[in-house]
Enzyme design. Structure first.
Site, PDB file in Angstrom:
ATOM      1  N   CYS A 143       0.827  -1.208   0.000  1.00  0.00           N
ATOM      2  CA  CYS A 143       0.000   0.000   0.000  1.00  0.00           C
ATOM      3  C   CYS A 143       0.870   1.270   0.000  1.00  0.00           C
ATOM      4  O   CYS A 143       1.505   1.575  -0.991  1.00  0.00           O
ATOM      5  CB  CYS A 143      -0.965  -0.046   1.176  1.00  0.00           C
ATOM      6  SG  CYS A 143      -2.435   0.975   0.928  1.00  0.00           S
ATOM      7  N   GLU A 151      -2.643  -8.999   3.645  1.00  0.00           N
ATOM      8  CA  GLU A 151      -3.097  -9.539   4.942  1.00  0.00           C
ATOM      9  C   GLU A 151      -4.616  -9.625   4.975  1.00  0.00           C
ATOM     10  O   GLU A 151      -5.190 -10.443   5.692  1.00  0.00           O
ATOM     11  CB  GLU A 151      -2.578  -8.683   6.099  1.00  0.00           C
ATOM     12  CG  GLU A 151      -3.433  -7.507   6.503  1.00  0.00           C
ATOM     13  CD  GLU A 151      -3.458  -6.397   5.478  1.00  0.00           C
ATOM     14  OE1 GLU A 151      -4.424  -5.612   5.470  1.00  0.00           O
ATOM     15  OE2 GLU A 151      -2.512  -6.305   4.661  1.00  0.00           O
ATOM     16  N   GLY A 156      -5.788   6.117  -1.925  1.00  0.00           N
ATOM     17  CA  GLY A 156      -6.241   7.243  -2.724  1.00  0.00           C
ATOM     18  C   GLY A 156      -5.163   7.780  -3.631  1.00  0.00           C
ATOM     19  O   GLY A 156      -5.415   8.691  -4.428  1.00  0.00           O
ATOM     20  N   HIS A 177      -3.744  -4.983   0.029  1.00  0.00           N
ATOM     21  CA  HIS A 177      -3.482  -5.536   1.357  1.00  0.00           C
ATOM     22  C   HIS A 177      -3.497  -7.065   1.331  1.00  0.00           C
ATOM     23  O   HIS A 177      -4.568  -7.676   1.423  1.00  0.00           O
ATOM     24  CB  HIS A 177      -4.543  -5.044   2.355  1.00  0.00           C
ATOM     25  CG  HIS A 177      -4.419  -3.604   2.716  1.00  0.00           C
ATOM     26  ND1 HIS A 177      -3.964  -3.177   3.943  1.00  0.00           N
ATOM     27  CD2 HIS A 177      -4.678  -2.488   2.009  1.00  0.00           C
ATOM     28  CE1 HIS A 177      -3.958  -1.858   3.983  1.00  0.00           C
ATOM     29  NE2 HIS A 177      -4.386  -1.408   2.810  1.00  0.00           N
ATOM     30  N   GLN A 232       3.878   2.708  -2.783  1.00  0.00           N
ATOM     31  CA  GLN A 232       4.048   4.051  -3.349  1.00  0.00           C
ATOM     32  C   GLN A 232       5.434   4.605  -3.022  1.00  0.00           C
ATOM     33  O   GLN A 232       6.070   5.259  -3.861  1.00  0.00           O
ATOM     34  CB  GLN A 232       2.959   4.972  -2.804  1.00  0.00           C
ATOM     35  CG  GLN A 232       1.553   4.561  -3.214  1.00  0.00           C
ATOM     36  CD  GLN A 232       0.486   5.145  -2.306  1.00  0.00           C
ATOM     37  OE1 GLN A 232       0.741   6.067  -1.541  1.00  0.00           O
ATOM     38  NE2 GLN A 232      -0.725   4.605  -2.387  1.00  0.00           N
TER      39      GLN A 232
END
Length: 403
Positions: A273, A369, A317, A367, A277
């Protein structure tokens, strides 16, 4: 993160009060208070999950965001201490259509409305969340405020001013606000030998992530976002992990600098996540803000390594901008060698993963997990273990050659 938080026995909620949701473009939605009564302001985003609302609200990545739940019925299974993904509810506000009158589940330890009120989280119910979601899809994620009780009686102009003066998500550096302040260790379960040590930078980590790493024999050192390279190396890690988290990756200069030092040192790296980035920025790629983002547990992603389509859990986002004119099916050159887009979103072709070909680093935007599901992408933790194993074996071989 502790997952032993227990909720008190269910309490009768106070009678709801008038509430209003005000978007920064001036559109308003009226309803009733849900959770705490008062006011809150944040970025309005929508989450498409039909279940797992407790894991969503306790995900630190939702810090400073007002979450619109697209599923109409929320709170049906109540809340419990085991499903906490951090030690608190991080959502700035909650918008639902039809809250459950009472929870019905054998694991329930309380009702969601009372939990939100106890945490001081202002919410609104009775909203046409379908219309609101369509509005956000058309206009994009934007600032919003929820006002209830006395606060809802202010004029629309006053409420709109409160929304429009709130900070925007673009440019926001939030990782330090949700990160641990001291290092702690999540050890493998009893009877599982320690195979590797991993330094995990807490940018807003969810509790299930280190648990899944520990399950694979990894001693996970959860470290503050402000950790230096010297502090990181002091634990002699076999690899480094960057977690999910909130905010604009373009503002994370310290974290990007730290990651470049990790890449320079040749340590295996895995990011999810926000960590994905940051790997992109460390490699010299840009990031940009999505119009309305990906949030929910039903996002289809193609793993180009295997050719399989995974149903995945998302909350982001921002995304990585692949160099203009280069198809995501082709690798690009970076200061750290070639990197390819390993995963791609099938709904909109957003880059969902990176794999470096010349340094042991990879990441995904979603994700793996996946609390509260699905579990299609859990294999990525095994992929990280394989990277650690290869690195460890090569070091042993080098040491033997020098001896």
């Amino acid at each position: 993160m502790s997952q032993e938080t227990a909720y008190p026995a269910q309490q009768r909620a106070d009678l709801p009060q008038d509430a209003v949701l005000v978007l920064e473009d001036g559109r308003t939605f009226r309803g009733e208070s849900y959770g705490a009564v008062g006011r809150t302001v944040g970025e309005a985003v929508f989450a498409t999950a039909m279940t797992g609302y407790q894991e969503t609200f306790t995900d630190p990545s939702y810090h400073r965001q007002v979450i619109v739940m697209t599923a109409p019925h929320i709170g049906n299974t109540g809340v419990n201490g085991a499903d906490m993904e951090s030690q608190r509810i991080w959502a700035a506000g909650v918008v639902v259509r039809d809250p459950a009158l009472r929870p019905s589940n054998w694991r329930s330890q309380g009702d969601l409305g009372s939990a939100l009120a106890e945490a001081g989280v202002v919410g609104i119910s009775g909203v046409d969340t379908r219309a609101l979601t369509r509005h956000l899809r058309d206009r994009g994620a934007m600032r919003a405020g929820i006002f209830s009780g006395e606060d809802a009686r202010a004029t629309t102009d006053e409420l709109l001013e409160a929304v429009r003066t709130a900070p925007e998500m673009t440019g926001a550096a939030l990782a330090a606000e949700v990160s641990t302040t001291e290092t702690y260790v999540v050890s493998p379960p009893e009877g599982t030998p320690v195979r590797f040590t991993v330094a995990a930078l807490d940018l807003g980590v969810k509790g299930r992530t280190p648990a899944l790493l520990a399950k694979r024999g990894i001693a996970v050192h959860i470290m503050p976002a402000a950790t230096t390279f010297e502090e990181l190396m002091a634990i002699s890690p076999d690899g480094v992990f960057f977690s999910n988290g909130p905010g604009d990756p373009a503002s994370a200069d310290h974290e990007v600098g730290l990651l470049r030092q990790v890449l320079d040192a040749g340590l295996p790296f895995f990011g999810i996540c926000f960590g994905n980035q940051l790997l992109g920025r460390a490699l010299g790629l840009d990031t940009y803000k999505l119009v309305f983002g990906h949030r929910g547990i039903n996002q289809p992603v193609l793993d180009r390594t295997t050719g399989k389509v995974e149903v995945t859990s998302h909350n982001h986002g921002f995304a990585i901008a692949w160099p203009q004119g280069v198809p995501t099916s082709e690798p690009v050159q970076t200061p750290y060698g070639a990197v390819r887009c390993s995963h791609v979103a099938l709904n909109d072709d957003v880059v969902e993963g990176l794999a470096c070909e010349d340094v042991p680093a990879f990441s995904v935007q979603y994700h793996p997990e996946a609390a509260a599901g699905p579990h299609d992408a859990e294999y990525l933790f095994d992929r990280f273990v394989q990277s650690l194993t290869t690195y460890h074996d090569e070091r042993k071989k080098d040491a033997s050659a020098q001896a």
